[in-house]
Design a protein around this motif. Sequence first.
Motif, PDB file in Angstrom:
ATOM      1  N   LEU A   1      43.777  21.217   0.039  1.00  0.00           N
ATOM      2  CA  LEU A   1      43.949  21.249  -1.420  1.00  0.00           C
ATOM      3  C   LEU A   1      45.429  21.172  -1.812  1.00  0.00           C
ATOM      4  N   VAL A   2      46.267  21.904  -1.090  1.00  0.00           N
ATOM      5  CA  VAL A   2      47.705  21.881  -1.394  1.00  0.00           C
ATOM      6  C   VAL A   2      48.275  20.489  -1.119  1.00  0.00           C
ATOM      7  N   ALA A   3      47.851  19.861  -0.018  1.00  0.00           N
ATOM      8  CA  ALA A   3      48.326  18.509   0.304  1.00  0.00           C
ATOM      9  C   ALA A   3      47.941  17.525  -0.795  1.00  0.00           C
ATOM     10  N   MET A   4      46.706  17.635  -1.267  1.00  0.00           N
ATOM     11  CA  MET A   4      46.254  16.749  -2.347  1.00  0.00           C
ATOM     12  C   MET A   4      47.024  17.023  -3.639  1.00  0.00           C
ATOM     13  N   PHE A   5      47.247  18.305  -3.942  1.00  0.00           N
ATOM     14  CA  PHE A   5      47.955  18.682  -5.167  1.00  0.00           C
ATOM     15  C   PHE A   5      49.378  18.130  -5.153  1.00  0.00           C
ATOM     16  N   ILE A   6      50.082  18.299  -4.036  1.00  0.00           N
ATOM     17  CA  ILE A   6      51.464  17.814  -3.947  1.00  0.00           C
ATOM     18  C   ILE A   6      51.484  16.286  -4.063  1.00  0.00           C
TER      19      ILE A   6
ATOM     20  N   ALA B   1      44.623  12.371 -14.772  1.00  0.00           N
ATOM     21  CA  ALA B   1      43.743  11.350 -14.211  1.00  0.00           C
ATOM     22  C   ALA B   1      43.706  11.411 -12.688  1.00  0.00           C
ATOM     23  N   ILE B   2      44.868  11.553 -12.070  1.00  0.00           N
ATOM     24  CA  ILE B   2      44.970  11.428 -10.614  1.00  0.00           C
ATOM     25  C   ILE B   2      44.502  12.680  -9.888  1.00  0.00           C
ATOM     26  N   LEU B   3      44.904  13.876 -10.365  1.00  0.00           N
ATOM     27  CA  LEU B   3      44.637  15.102  -9.612  1.00  0.00           C
ATOM     28  C   LEU B   3      43.147  15.389  -9.423  1.00  0.00           C
TER      29      LEU B   3
ATOM     30  N   PHE C   1      38.424  15.743  -5.913  1.00  0.00           N
ATOM     31  CA  PHE C   1      36.986  15.524  -5.758  1.00  0.00           C
ATOM     32  C   PHE C   1      36.694  14.603  -4.579  1.00  0.00           C
ATOM     33  N   MET C   2      37.352  13.432  -4.546  1.00  0.00           N
ATOM     34  CA  MET C   2      37.070  12.458  -3.499  1.00  0.00           C
ATOM     35  C   MET C   2      37.519  12.965  -2.130  1.00  0.00           C
ATOM     36  N   GLY C   3      38.730  13.521  -2.074  1.00  0.00           N
ATOM     37  CA  GLY C   3      39.243  13.997  -0.793  1.00  0.00           C
ATOM     38  C   GLY C   3      38.423  15.134  -0.217  1.00  0.00           C
ATOM     39  N   MET C   4      38.015  16.083  -1.072  1.00  0.00           N
ATOM     40  CA  MET C   4      37.242  17.220  -0.579  1.00  0.00           C
ATOM     41  C   MET C   4      35.827  16.811  -0.174  1.00  0.00           C
ATOM     42  N   ILE C   5      35.225  15.878  -0.907  1.00  0.00           N
ATOM     43  CA  ILE C   5      33.913  15.380  -0.493  1.00  0.00           C
ATOM     44  C   ILE C   5      34.013  14.761   0.895  1.00  0.00           C
TER      45      ILE C   5
END
Length: 446
Positions: free
Chosen positions: A64-69, A252-254, A259-263
């Motif tokens: 989640l942190v990697a996606m957020f950054i 838009a991006i976050l 959603f996509m990355g965690m799925i």
Amino acid sequence: MSTVDNIVLDDIGHDGQDESLYPVKERILDNWSYLFAWLGGCVSIGTFTLGSSMTHELNIIQALVAMFIGATVVAVGLVFNGKFSHKYGVPYTIQLRSAFGIKGSKLPGFIRGVPAIIWFGFQSWVGASAINMVSYSLFGYENQVLFFILFQIIQIALATTGFKGIKWLENIGSIFILLTLTYMFFSVIRKYGAVISSEIVDFEGSWGLPFWGGVTAFTGVNCTVLLNVGDYVRNYKQGTKPAITGLIYWAAILPITIFMGMIGLIVSTATGMANPIDVFSSAVDNQFLVIVTMIFIAAAQVTTNVLNNILPPSYVLMDTFKLPFKKSAIIVGLLSFATFPWKLISPESAAGLNLFVQAYSAFLGPIFAVLIVDYFFIKKENVNLKDLYDTEGPFKGVNWAAIIAIIVGAVAALVEVRLSWYASLPPTALTYYILMKKMPSSKTYW
């Protein structure tokens, strides 16, 4: 009468190129339309595949942190690199001329165009797979290759309608995509709750190189649009504050990235599947919802491809070979067949796709750094718009300072490919700034 910096746009001389390459005179996107365009454009099945690649490397917090950054860096970068085209109304290929010269701009143009064509083929194959599954479920008929060809034709036809057609496609498609994606996300959590707890939450993971590799990957999956944001923001209403524009990008991006990355991470950890069609169909519980899910996947590919993967390389072909837009879009579609997308979608390709994203980020990061330094620190946000279209003017040749800087940055990035995009920025920016300050202005372009 449309003007920019007191320059009448109608006074800019044309050199036989398509009208699409010249400054837009009518901005057709308001805040909501611009948000919906980015919501639809950011739904990349590649993001799901990147989530799959983090299986057994990162736990849920680290992911989640990697996606957020990654998403936040992209949003900030879009604001800064988008200021040029938001002000002048020009596409990415014309923006490049300011830093690289008219002849020199061809190289970074093609560097941006190649990954777009590869993603176009990859995502079209995914969309065609979804249509094929719907056809088999409803009518007992399947023909993957036929649906792929038809899917390509439909997307190219939609792209040739111009940005007004794209605007309505994105407005309608993004709402459906966001609602369906939200449903699928919570369905996955319910279905694989035990796996999430034992193999993702309790998993130790790593905050070291694998984590920063994840950050780079989730930056890299969007770093192509970091370069050619001008192709979109040139249609966005003028006078909007950067903070509002940045909020739109981030909003838009976050959520789409998470959603996509965690799925991808959750379902691939639970099932070992990497093919998004197999994964999504296993994440829902009945045939009707599987069909809806497949329609979602097809719609997501259309909105992403039309906005992100057809326009950029089409503009490059138009600028380089003076082709009309429709012919350029058709050529892009044909080239995407040569990417062998049926190979990219195979389970053994998930790690390879991640490596590909990190590797091409090594070349896109330096271009981004050159554009930022050139506009904000060398040009001081002031460019003579007419000069960018004058093939015998001050930008007519190649700015070798920019070419040298991107080579230096790419070499630095490839030392550790998992950190490529970030590793490329400092050496590129420093090299370009020093070379430009030492070079007499009359000798900048040849």
